[in-house]
Design a protein around this motif. Structure first.
Motif, mmCIF file in Angstrom:
data_model
loop_
_atom_site.group_PDB
_atom_site.id
_atom_site.type_symbol
_atom_site.label_atom_id
_atom_site.label_comp_id
_atom_site.label_asym_id
_atom_site.label_seq_id
_atom_site.Cartn_x
_atom_site.Cartn_y
_atom_site.Cartn_z
ATOM 1 N N GLN A 177 29.050 39.136 92.716
ATOM 2 C CA GLN A 177 29.888 39.625 91.615
ATOM 3 C C GLN A 177 29.321 40.909 91.027
ATOM 4 O O GLN A 177 30.082 41.795 90.633
ATOM 5 C CB GLN A 177 30.013 38.547 90.531
ATOM 6 N N CYS B 120 32.442 43.180 77.100
ATOM 7 C CA CYS B 120 32.035 42.074 77.969
ATOM 8 C C CYS B 120 31.768 40.837 77.119
ATOM 9 O O CYS B 120 31.079 40.922 76.092
ATOM 10 C CB CYS B 120 30.780 42.424 78.761
ATOM 11 N N ALA C 297 31.005 36.357 77.327
ATOM 12 C CA ALA C 297 30.607 35.225 78.164
ATOM 13 C C ALA C 297 30.675 33.931 77.364
ATOM 14 O O ALA C 297 30.526 33.929 76.139
ATOM 15 C CB ALA C 297 29.193 35.425 78.710
ATOM 16 N N LEU D 6 35.159 36.510 85.801
ATOM 17 C CA LEU D 6 34.148 35.999 86.723
ATOM 18 C C LEU D 6 33.882 34.533 86.388
ATOM 19 O O LEU D 6 33.548 34.208 85.241
ATOM 20 C CB LEU D 6 32.827 36.767 86.591
ATOM 21 N N THR E 21 24.874 33.549 84.931
ATOM 22 C CA THR E 21 25.715 34.387 85.792
ATOM 23 C C THR E 21 25.905 35.765 85.164
ATOM 24 O O THR E 21 25.802 36.785 85.858
ATOM 25 C CB THR E 21 27.073 33.702 86.039
ATOM 26 N N ALA E 22 26.176 35.809 83.860
ATOM 27 C CA ALA E 22 26.381 37.098 83.178
ATOM 28 C C ALA E 22 25.122 37.958 83.256
ATOM 29 O O ALA E 22 25.206 39.171 83.498
ATOM 30 C CB ALA E 22 26.786 36.874 81.727
ATOM 31 N N HIS F 269 31.394 31.398 86.789
ATOM 32 C CA HIS F 269 29.964 31.248 87.063
ATOM 33 C C HIS F 269 29.730 30.850 88.523
ATOM 34 O O HIS F 269 30.606 30.272 89.177
ATOM 35 C CB HIS F 269 29.339 30.210 86.124
ATOM 36 N N ALA G 34 27.145 30.073 82.657
ATOM 37 C CA ALA G 34 27.859 31.343 82.480
ATOM 38 C C ALA G 34 26.909 32.425 81.974
ATOM 39 O O ALA G 34 26.998 33.587 82.390
ATOM 40 C CB ALA G 34 29.034 31.168 81.520
ATOM 41 N N VAL H 240 33.000 36.345 81.562
ATOM 42 C CA VAL H 240 32.234 35.467 82.445
ATOM 43 C C VAL H 240 32.350 34.057 81.874
ATOM 44 O O VAL H 240 31.878 33.789 80.768
ATOM 45 C CB VAL H 240 30.755 35.889 82.539
ATOM 46 N N ALA I 91 26.566 35.166 91.933
ATOM 47 C CA ALA I 91 26.454 36.114 90.819
ATOM 48 C C ALA I 91 26.038 37.501 91.317
ATOM 49 O O ALA I 91 26.528 38.518 90.810
ATOM 50 C CB ALA I 91 25.467 35.590 89.780
#
Length: 189
Positions: A41, A55, A57, A9, A66-67, A11, A63, A146, A38
């Motif tokens: 996503q 996961c 980031a 992904l 976004t995460a 950002h 970022a 991310v 985001a």
């Protein structure tokens, strides 16, 4: 080289993205459109998160923001190898500023990946590629990442076996998820 499956992904849009200003490792918050990216996503990645993949980031704020939205509270590890390319003296300048102040570098590097990696005082392509590959080689199973546009171009290019010039030509979508597996990418939109 084989890598585990990666869901990548980028950002969401930031204030500086909207201004065509080079962020590199500087900070700029998500715009309302970036927050919507985001959220989009989050819907795309939800079925993947149900399987509890690892996961990760980037440590940079855009970022992380976004995460927080896209992963909907799923735990993630911040990894400094996922930071965007350090763009030296270009950071904070608009692309137009760079064209005016550094016409030879700008003219010789029409794509952002090449331009940012040629920035005076910057990280350079070899170092950038090396830290991304180091991160990827450490993965032990299916992973959600991310991160950033240029980092994503290189990661996707490594998976797909692309040379640098083809990496630099890859699209840099926001609000989508790149699925990287078995030497190929697909895009969830």
């Amino acid at each position: 080289m084989q890598f585990p499956k990666i869901w990548l992904l980028r950002h969401g849009q930031t204030e500086w993205n909207a201004e065509h200003r080079i962020q590199g490792q500087l900070e700029s918050p998500l715009t309302p459109l970036g927050i919507e990216h985001a959220r989009r996503q989050a819907g795309l990645i939800a079925p993947v998160l149900a399987r509890k993949p690892a996961c990760f980031a980037s440590p940079l704020g855009r970022a992380q923001q976004t995460a927080d939205i896209a992963l909907r509270g799923a735990p993630f590890v911040t990894d400094p190898r996922l930071a965007e390319a350090y763009a030296g003296v270009f950071q904070g300048l608009t692309l137009q500023d760079v064209a005016q102040r550094f016409p030879q570098i700008h003219g010789a590097n029409p794509r952002n990946l090449d331009l940012f990696c040629e920035a005076p005082g910057g990280e350079g392509y070899a170092s950038f590629h090396g830290r991304i590959l180091d991160f990827m080689q450490a993965l032990t199973g299916p992973t959600v990442v991310v991160a950033h546009g240029l980092l994503g171009q290189v990661m996707r290019g490594i998976i797909c076996g692309l040379p640098r010039d083809r990496m630099a030509a890859l699209p840099n979508g926001q609000g989508c998820v790149y699925v990287l597996e078995n030497g190929a990418e697909t895009v969830l939109e």
